[in-house]
Write an enzyme that holds these catalytic residues in place. Sequence first.
Site, PDB file in Angstrom:
ATOM      1  N   GLU A  14       0.811  -1.197   0.000  1.00  0.00           N
ATOM      2  CA  GLU A  14       0.000   0.000   0.000  1.00  0.00           C
ATOM      3  C   GLU A  14       0.853   1.259   0.000  1.00  0.00           C
ATOM      4  O   GLU A  14       1.954   1.263   0.483  1.00  0.00           O
ATOM      5  CB  GLU A  14      -0.827  -0.042   1.288  1.00  0.00           C
ATOM      6  N   CYS A  61      -4.614   3.838   7.449  1.00  0.00           N
ATOM      7  CA  CYS A  61      -3.714   2.836   6.878  1.00  0.00           C
ATOM      8  C   CYS A  61      -4.217   1.442   7.191  1.00  0.00           C
ATOM      9  O   CYS A  61      -4.598   1.151   8.318  1.00  0.00           O
ATOM     10  CB  CYS A  61      -2.308   3.012   7.426  1.00  0.00           C
ATOM     11  N   CYS A  64      -0.727  -0.465   8.851  1.00  0.00           N
ATOM     12  CA  CYS A  64      -0.589  -0.032  10.246  1.00  0.00           C
ATOM     13  C   CYS A  64      -1.958  -0.035  10.892  1.00  0.00           C
ATOM     14  O   CYS A  64      -2.347   0.961  11.506  1.00  0.00           O
ATOM     15  CB  CYS A  64      -0.081   1.393  10.294  1.00  0.00           C
ATOM     16  N   HIS A  68      -3.907   3.914  14.502  1.00  0.00           N
ATOM     17  CA  HIS A  68      -4.598   5.202  14.421  1.00  0.00           C
ATOM     18  C   HIS A  68      -5.844   5.198  15.307  1.00  0.00           C
ATOM     19  O   HIS A  68      -6.205   6.222  15.879  1.00  0.00           O
ATOM     20  CB  HIS A  68      -4.966   5.528  12.971  1.00  0.00           C
ATOM     21  N   ARG A 484       5.928   2.116  12.479  1.00  0.00           N
ATOM     22  CA  ARG A 484       6.789   2.972  11.667  1.00  0.00           C
ATOM     23  C   ARG A 484       7.287   4.201  12.403  1.00  0.00           C
ATOM     24  O   ARG A 484       8.060   4.975  11.864  1.00  0.00           O
ATOM     25  CB  ARG A 484       6.057   3.394  10.396  1.00  0.00           C
ATOM     26  N   SER A 507       5.109   8.655   8.955  1.00  0.00           N
ATOM     27  CA  SER A 507       5.630   8.966   7.626  1.00  0.00           C
ATOM     28  C   SER A 507       5.540  10.453   7.322  1.00  0.00           C
ATOM     29  O   SER A 507       6.165  10.926   6.376  1.00  0.00           O
ATOM     30  CB  SER A 507       4.928   8.129   6.553  1.00  0.00           C
ATOM     31  N   CYS A 551       5.146   2.022   3.254  1.00  0.00           N
ATOM     32  CA  CYS A 551       4.323   0.828   2.991  1.00  0.00           C
ATOM     33  C   CYS A 551       4.509   0.110   1.641  1.00  0.00           C
ATOM     34  O   CYS A 551       3.638  -0.583   1.242  1.00  0.00           O
ATOM     35  CB  CYS A 551       2.863   1.115   3.210  1.00  0.00           C
ATOM     36  N   CYS A 554       6.506  -0.935  -6.185  1.00  0.00           N
ATOM     37  CA  CYS A 554       5.996  -1.713  -7.323  1.00  0.00           C
ATOM     38  C   CYS A 554       6.644  -1.370  -8.641  1.00  0.00           C
ATOM     39  O   CYS A 554       7.069  -2.240  -9.372  1.00  0.00           O
ATOM     40  CB  CYS A 554       4.506  -1.570  -7.424  1.00  0.00           C
TER      41      CYS A 554
END
Lengths: 572, 244
Positions: A14, A61, A64, A68, A484, A507, A551, A554
């Site tokens: 993600e 998220c 995570c 939150h 994180r 982040s 997260c 790609c």
Amino acid sequence: MSNRIVIDPITRIEGHLRLEVEIENGMVKDAYSSGTMVRGLEQIVKGRDPRDVWAFVGRACGVCTTVHSLASVRAVEDALDIAVPQNAELVRNLMFCAQYMHDHVVHFYHLHALDWVDVVSLLKANPEATSNIAKSISNHSKSSPKYFADVQQRIKKFVESGQLGIFANGYWGHPAYKLPPEVNLIAVTHYLEALEWQKDIVKIHAIFGGKNPHPNYLVGGMACAVNVNEVNAINAERLAQVGQLLKEAKDFIEMVYWPDVLAIAPFYLDWGGIGGGLTNYLCYGDLPVGGYNDPTGFKFPRGIILDRNLNEVIDIDGKDEDQIKEYVKHSWYSYDAGDEEALFPWNGQTNLNYTGPEPPFDHLDVEQKYSWVKTPRWKGMPMEVGPLSRMLVGFASGRSEYKDIITDTLERLNVPVDAVFSTLGRTAARAMETKLIADWSLDFFDMLINNIKAGDQNMANKEKWEPSTWPVEAKGVGLTEAPRGALAHWIVVNNKKVENYQLVVPSTWNSSPRDPKGQRSSYEASLIGTPVHDPEQPVEILRTIHSFDPCMACAVHLYDPKGKYIHQVSVH
Amino acid sequence: MANPGYCTIGGKSSVQLLKEVSEGAKAIIAWGSCASNGCVQNAHPNPTQATPVHKVITNKPVIRVPGCPPIGEVMAGVVVHILTFEKLPELDSQGRPKAFYSRRVHDTCYRRPNYDAGLFVQSWDDENAKKGYCLYKMGCRGPVTYNACGVTRWNGSTSFPIQSGHGCIGCSESKFWDNGPFYSHLASFPGFGVESNADKVGLVAAGAAAAGMAAHAIFTNIRKKALIRDTVEEGIKGLDNELK
């Protein structure tokens, strides 16, 4: 001459993180980090019932998950002066620990290991020798030559079919990969084992919170009532399952994850001198054992380290309006008072103001606004947050369990203490704290059992559940540590509704763009000076950025200095 | 989406990427509530004008698999259904696979007998909570939520929200974020109601304390019948043909 490469997205699952990196003479000269998605959650929760907000912001998220929601219920409880029962604190701690063990193991094997482990190389491994190495580093039961030979056959079939599946599109054969084939085979075997194991540990969230991802929380405690004489409640069967899952997790971490980190690290000791970046480290602390308002009882102590000075830990106050503030000079937002200003989160604003290029675009204008991430600062200074910060603050706080594991690891790897301020240090710190968490989680479990045994079955404090009991105005902050890094939510309640709500997430600290003074945040700072052997296969950049655990990762797009598209590589 | 810059990957907007990857697809599976109904970012005031997949891709079948997130086994089940039976699963009028979304959480909830008997949790962690009574009065959305939670349960059948003591928040329903505060059950709920017979019995048993609730439930049963008929009679049946 410098070459600008663009890596977007850079994470393996993600997330919307983009890096534009300038490379000169085989080294990173400068770097720009951009968050490329916004949803406006802070606007969405305005005007709502504060007791509902954990569910909205929990969705910030899916990786995570829970953290939150925890920050949110704490912010509301702080605003309304609600103390949760000890059982609820312990259940939250157990969910926190389960989240860490899951998140860190998945990060190491599935999101980060393939930056260090060459999957194709394992085809050359000798299963007998692999078994010998595995047995020399761990008592893990799955270590026979046949077991490793079977995994090797599975991968061989993948490679021969031309369909590497989950291992497709790596930089296989890149000279930066240093592990012998046998260690690669061990790591990939455990990658597959970890995939199976990670489904189990999250059952702890399902037992207490009903589901994972996004288990349920409750302002004032937890909703999972305890009744040892009832099938419809937390009873002996439910608790035994939690205990069993925790024991299995500890086994996996001690017999698989930790030995693998120690087996891989010696081949990459040069990374103990790369990727250090910032010199300030911030940790809000967490895992209370005597209430959220007593940080001295936290298993992760609270504090700040400045200039890598491990002899002093500086206090943090989440309610001091002069400490934590956010800038938007280089972020796609506007402040009423002007974009040079910084706002304390209780007064924070989320006014979307996209001024970037019209998609599709090749480059961002990094002199202007270039990210959806705001730029937080502590007293004007950038801070690294995450496992390394937690381990350093624990160490500098004089906690023996931190000192023991850090000192022991440095000795085993035969590296100086400065090696912790690095890409390797960050990845090792994550493994070290997972080991500590595995132990603590069993302590919390025992405490919960002992409470229940002593007759305490309380799980929620309902005194201030009804909005009629609330003051007209209230302000709170919920501080926690996500896997994180430092995470906090600030809430302003007015007339029973959310008047303002701001999230400053890990982040945000690490991936943010520059502040008005031009100071870099963690990602941008950590890349300066990183060697890049081949700009078309920038595995070195992935190593450092992934060491922060953003997260995902790609697709990698590479451009020449004029922005001409030259190559695209996909990484899964 | 109001501004394509609100979400980009590799410099392309999410809408452009969605259109590109959909190009060669026979059908699209919209995983989760974000893709199926817009979910949290689509909640009022929907600052970015976030939009579910079927509003963008209108020329192909879209199988909606809502939930925040959907149950893992349900996600696997949808794919396995297509691979095993070589056709798309039957969908309800909202494009959800009937196999997993045709029953309300309320109708498959193991606490349902408590509802029928009028036994409710009255406040968090009270004696009734410790007995595992019905969470309806704590705001449970089970009566208006179609999902497999009560049957499949979560994380290897370990539990589901109601079993762990918190009401269902309705995370597989469109606009569930804006259906009123989670901890109060509003009489104006769209589609609220229960199958007539079983509930009438139950609500009578609930007695005077639940009289208002009973009146409401009976009223909304009428609306519900139309919804059930919709589901059965107007379910999307042409998708198999489109695939062939």
